[in-house]
Design a protein around this motif. Sequence first.
Motif, PDB file in Angstrom:
ATOM      1  N   ASN A  16      -0.474   1.738   4.654  1.00 51.30           N
ATOM      2  CA  ASN A  16      -0.311   2.807   5.642  1.00 51.30           C
ATOM      3  C   ASN A  16       0.121   4.112   4.987  1.00 51.30           C
ATOM      4  N   SER A 219       0.256   2.735  16.325  1.00 52.54           N
ATOM      5  CA  SER A 219      -0.426   3.979  16.694  1.00 52.54           C
ATOM      6  C   SER A 219       0.501   4.897  17.469  1.00 52.54           C
ATOM      7  N   THR A 225      -5.868   2.612  19.158  1.00 51.49           N
ATOM      8  CA  THR A 225      -5.072   1.493  18.666  1.00 51.49           C
ATOM      9  C   THR A 225      -4.814   1.645  17.170  1.00 51.49           C
ATOM     10  N   ASN A 227      -5.696  -0.538  15.034  1.00 50.64           N
ATOM     11  CA  ASN A 227      -6.960  -0.916  14.400  1.00 50.64           C
ATOM     12  C   ASN A 227      -7.930   0.248  14.346  1.00 50.64           C
ATOM     13  N   ASP A 228      -7.984   1.030  15.421  1.00 52.05           N
ATOM     14  CA  ASP A 228      -8.849   2.213  15.430  1.00 52.05           C
ATOM     15  C   ASP A 228      -8.516   3.141  14.264  1.00 52.05           C
ATOM     16  N   GLN A 230      -7.039   2.230  11.448  1.00 56.36           N
ATOM     17  CA  GLN A 230      -6.989   1.458  10.200  1.00 56.36           C
ATOM     18  C   GLN A 230      -5.561   1.254   9.700  1.00 56.36           C
ATOM     19  N   GLN A 232      -2.118  -1.011   9.441  1.00 53.34           N
ATOM     20  CA  GLN A 232      -1.807  -2.434   9.353  1.00 53.34           C
ATOM     21  C   GLN A 232      -0.359  -2.689   9.782  1.00 53.34           C
ATOM     22  N   ASP A 326      -0.003  -8.729  13.156  1.00 48.32           N
ATOM     23  CA  ASP A 326      -1.331  -8.245  12.791  1.00 48.32           C
ATOM     24  C   ASP A 326      -2.429  -8.788  13.710  1.00 48.32           C
ATOM     25  N   THR A 327      -2.169  -9.895  14.412  1.00 46.35           N
ATOM     26  CA  THR A 327      -3.188 -10.451  15.313  1.00 46.35           C
ATOM     27  C   THR A 327      -2.877 -10.227  16.783  1.00 46.35           C
ATOM     28  N   SER A 329      -1.069  -6.948  18.734  1.00 47.47           N
ATOM     29  CA  SER A 329      -0.464  -5.651  18.443  1.00 47.47           C
ATOM     30  C   SER A 329       0.847  -5.434  19.193  1.00 47.47           C
TER      31      SER A 329
END
Length: 357
Positions: A16, A219, A225, A227-228, A230, A232, A326-327, A329
């Motif tokens: 990050n 985020s 998000t 994930n959007d 990138q 972690q 991580d799985t 949020s």
Amino acid sequence: MRDAQLIINRAALLHNLQLVKQYAPHSKVLAMVKANAYGHGALIIAQTLEPHVDALGVAFLAEAVALREAGIRCPIAILEGVFTPEELTQALDLGCYLVVHQAQQLDLLADYQGQHKTSIWFKIDSGMHRLGFLPQEAIPAYQRLQTIDCVRELILTSHFACADDLSSDKTREQLAVLDALHLQLHALARSFANSAAILAWPQSHHQWVRPGIMLYGSSPFATQTANDLQLQAVMHFQTKLIAIKHIAAGETVGYGSTWRADRATRLGVIAVGYGDGYPRHIQTGTPVLINGQRAPIVGRVSMDMLTVDITDIEAEYGDTVILWGDTLSIDEIATYAHTISYELACQITTRVERIIL
């Protein structure tokens, strides 16, 4: 040992940070580790970041003292500044940068009789209306700072109120105020950009950026998000399934009997509760993850346990339960708690076992 565990992933943290540097390649990085590094553990986060950032940010002097006593040597900026002569002397002895946001702090600096000099982060209230000199107060304050012996350099700083809301004009208004003031202050270095501004307002990056929540993999935006972006997750909160119960249709669950089964139900009892920092007020239906399958929370969260409906999934005694990570949020879980990820991460209690990867 309690089953609840908080796993901190240092590789995710550095990933990050690398994103921060990609977004703001020409800026120095003041990494936020205040509030126990947003609940992640100030020392381990500071140790991980220290070789890779230009300074660390804390809220108040005691947070800086704790890091120095633990061996952290890189510059530390105290964002609320100091408030007594004793605090000022201690902060300068520790080599801390200081935010100055009010006239009383100017007086402290002017009265200092020691030999140390430091960087002063000159804070302007550009519209947040929390801390900082109002723009009309800035010029005389700046002129006074130039006469104070312990001031080595001045950095103009401010804080955005709505950088996470791209539909708001507030950030543009604040930038206009700050740009106009900067022209009068002989090209001082500037530090305005928090996580949201690093990601969405490149015109605010300047010489220093101040990433906080994005470092920890969350985020800052309601519409994007992690994930959007990138990012972690650095924090992974998990526990165990410690019991399985079967109840008939019509039976209730938990304190206050607030949830009633509408069918024969298989319940999982999970070893975590508000005593561990999981929010008591979270909505029924909030998911946890068991073997990659979502199971909804039913009934009230207790101090040490919560219950989930596992009727429709494969789950057995002793299985690992993911509360967020991580799985699953933390940002999603925060919406069920009507709060933000910052609060969830900060409120994990000390009885949760910490594991560092």
